[in-house]
Scaffold this motif. Structure first.
Motif, PDB file in Angstrom:
ATOM      1  N   ASN A   2       0.723  -1.173   0.110  1.00  0.00           N
ATOM      2  CA  ASN A   2       0.257   0.247  -0.430  1.00  0.00           C
ATOM      3  C   ASN A   2       0.916   1.832  -0.022  1.00  0.00           C
ATOM      4  O   ASN A   2       2.270   1.458   0.341  1.00  0.00           O
ATOM      5  CB  ASN A   2      -0.701   0.054   0.994  1.00  0.00           C
ATOM      6  CG  ASN A   2      -1.593  -1.121   1.137  1.00  0.00           C
ATOM      7  OD1 ASN A   2      -2.301  -1.622   0.459  1.00  0.00           O
ATOM      8  ND2 ASN A   2      -3.135  -1.951   2.688  1.00  0.00           N
ATOM      9  N   SER A   3       0.569   1.940  -0.796  1.00  0.00           N
ATOM     10  CA  SER A   3       1.324   3.601  -0.459  1.00  0.00           C
ATOM     11  C   SER A   3       0.013   4.721  -1.071  1.00  0.00           C
ATOM     12  O   SER A   3      -1.214   4.592  -0.904  1.00  0.00           O
ATOM     13  CB  SER A   3       2.363   3.692  -1.306  1.00  0.00           C
ATOM     14  OG  SER A   3       1.492   4.053  -3.239  1.00  0.00           O
ATOM     15  N   VAL A   4       0.832   5.850  -0.394  1.00  0.00           N
ATOM     16  CA  VAL A   4       0.429   6.962  -0.163  1.00  0.00           C
ATOM     17  C   VAL A   4       0.721   8.339  -1.301  1.00  0.00           C
ATOM     18  O   VAL A   4       1.708   8.055  -1.395  1.00  0.00           O
ATOM     19  CB  VAL A   4      -0.905   7.605   0.973  1.00  0.00           C
ATOM     20  CG1 VAL A   4      -1.463   8.963   0.672  1.00  0.00           C
ATOM     21  CG2 VAL A   4      -0.985   6.399   1.164  1.00  0.00           C
ATOM     22  N   THR A   5       0.378   8.801  -2.678  1.00  0.00           N
ATOM     23  CA  THR A   5       0.959   9.945  -2.940  1.00  0.00           C
ATOM     24  C   THR A   5       0.073  11.336  -3.084  1.00  0.00           C
ATOM     25  O   THR A   5      -1.235  10.862  -3.647  1.00  0.00           O
ATOM     26  CB  THR A   5       1.155   9.262  -4.814  1.00  0.00           C
ATOM     27  OG1 THR A   5       1.677   8.587  -4.871  1.00  0.00           O
ATOM     28  CG2 THR A   5       1.663  10.640  -5.305  1.00  0.00           C
ATOM     29  N   GLN A   6       0.973  11.576  -2.602  1.00  0.00           N
ATOM     30  CA  GLN A   6       0.112  13.334  -2.284  1.00  0.00           C
ATOM     31  C   GLN A   6       1.136  14.372  -2.652  1.00  0.00           C
ATOM     32  O   GLN A   6       1.880  14.268  -3.030  1.00  0.00           O
ATOM     33  CB  GLN A   6      -0.221  13.135  -0.352  1.00  0.00           C
ATOM     34  CG  GLN A   6       1.210  13.852   0.020  1.00  0.00           C
ATOM     35  CD  GLN A   6       0.426  14.123   1.430  1.00  0.00           C
ATOM     36  OE1 GLN A   6       0.325  13.330   2.446  1.00  0.00           O
ATOM     37  NE2 GLN A   6       0.272  15.474   1.995  1.00  0.00           N
ATOM     38  N   MET A   7       0.129  15.934  -3.490  1.00  0.00           N
ATOM     39  CA  MET A   7       0.621  16.628  -3.795  1.00  0.00           C
ATOM     40  C   MET A   7       2.025  17.328  -3.381  1.00  0.00           C
ATOM     41  O   MET A   7       2.455  17.376  -2.077  1.00  0.00           O
ATOM     42  CB  MET A   7       0.345  18.039  -4.109  1.00  0.00           C
ATOM     43  CG  MET A   7      -0.195  18.542  -3.603  1.00  0.00           C
ATOM     44  SD  MET A   7      -1.854  19.274  -3.912  1.00  0.00           S
ATOM     45  CE  MET A   7      -0.961  20.848  -4.761  1.00  0.00           C
ATOM     46  N   GLU A   8       3.400  17.791  -3.797  1.00  0.00           N
ATOM     47  CA  GLU A   8       4.084  18.399  -3.678  1.00  0.00           C
ATOM     48  C   GLU A   8       3.994  19.530  -2.662  1.00  0.00           C
ATOM     49  O   GLU A   8       3.151  20.376  -3.825  1.00  0.00           O
ATOM     50  CB  GLU A   8       5.339  18.157  -4.244  1.00  0.00           C
ATOM     51  CG  GLU A   8       5.971  17.089  -5.055  1.00  0.00           C
ATOM     52  CD  GLU A   8       6.987  16.297  -4.137  1.00  0.00           C
ATOM     53  OE1 GLU A   8       7.236  14.886  -4.448  1.00  0.00           O
ATOM     54  OE2 GLU A   8       7.901  17.021  -4.095  1.00  0.00           O
ATOM     55  N   GLY A   9       4.881  20.304  -2.223  1.00  0.00           N
ATOM     56  CA  GLY A   9       4.332  21.448  -1.545  1.00  0.00           C
ATOM     57  C   GLY A   9       6.155  22.234  -1.766  1.00  0.00           C
ATOM     58  O   GLY A   9       6.623  21.801  -2.603  1.00  0.00           O
TER      59      GLY A   9
END
Lengths: 111, 114
Positions: A2-9
């Protein structure tokens, strides 16, 4: 796994602007999804959650909808305040396993 | 008010020292966790525990050990600190069953190894 990708800040917005922080996930089954927030100098705290597809989690004016078809859980707020400046983490948990976190997105709101 | 406390907010240690990070929760939670937080890497799970004297490896257990002799206390041990263990360490706890995901976090310990 499982993994989560979120937008770069970082994300910088003016007060009262609309906020979207994107989050997508990869999971083998049907996870529960979460947003945690970390204010400066503090530990993380649970902001909102959704446990099944099409659920909408909401808290403090923030919302996120569990979209199974796009494997997404984007965080939104209609009008941000300076006090919303923090780091936001998307996370998932499947079958009662420990949380898997994204890398975090730093939000700065300027007056 | 629920609380997770960590023994130090800031800690500076020398390479090779044995380091103890302590975490205490007052919520009678069964589950406790240790994470490290690094810029660009987010939170990574080091170890967790479902019960007293029980421990499970997380994603990055190498170089660390843990101890849980009492329900409310979970200690992270760096047997021989190295500079690549300089990081923010976060402890968390949660109740058993459905609330495994609803973790309560401490304020963190910023460890610098020189």
């Amino acid at each position: 796994g499982n993994s989560v990708t979120q937008m770069e800040g970082p994300v910088t917005l003016s007060e009262e602007a609309f906020l979207t922080i994107n989050c997508t996930y990869t999971a083998t089954g049907y996870p529960s999804l979460f947003w945690y927030v970390q204010y400066p100098g503090e530990g993380l705290q649970l902001l909102l959650k959704a446990t099944k597809a099409d659920d909408k989690g909401s808290n403090k004016g923030f919302e996120a909808t569990y979209r199974k078809e796009t494997t997404s859980f984007h965080l939104e707020k209609g009008s941000v305040q300076v006090s919303d400046s923090a780091v936001y983490f998307c996370a998932l948990s499947e079958r009662n396993t420990p949380l898997v976190f994204g890398k975090g997105t730093r939000l700065s709101v300027i007056a | 008010d629920v609380k997770v406390t960590q023994s130090s907010r800031y800690l500076v240690k020398r390479t090779g020292e044995k380091v103890f990070l302590e975490c205490v929760q007052d919520m009678d939670h069964e589950n406790m966790f240790w994470y490290r937080q690094d810029p660009g890497l987010g939170l990574r799970l080091i170890y967790f525990s479902y019960d007293v004297k029980m421990k499970e490896k997380g994603d990055i257990p190498e170089g660390y050990s843990v101890s849980r002799e009492k329900k409310e206390r979970f200690s992270l041990i760096l047997e021989s600190a190295s500079t690549n263990q300089t990081s923010m360490y976060l402890c968390a706890s949660s109740s058993a069953g459905q609330k495994l995901y609803e973790q309560y976090f401490g304020p963190g310990t910023r460890l610098t190894v020189t």
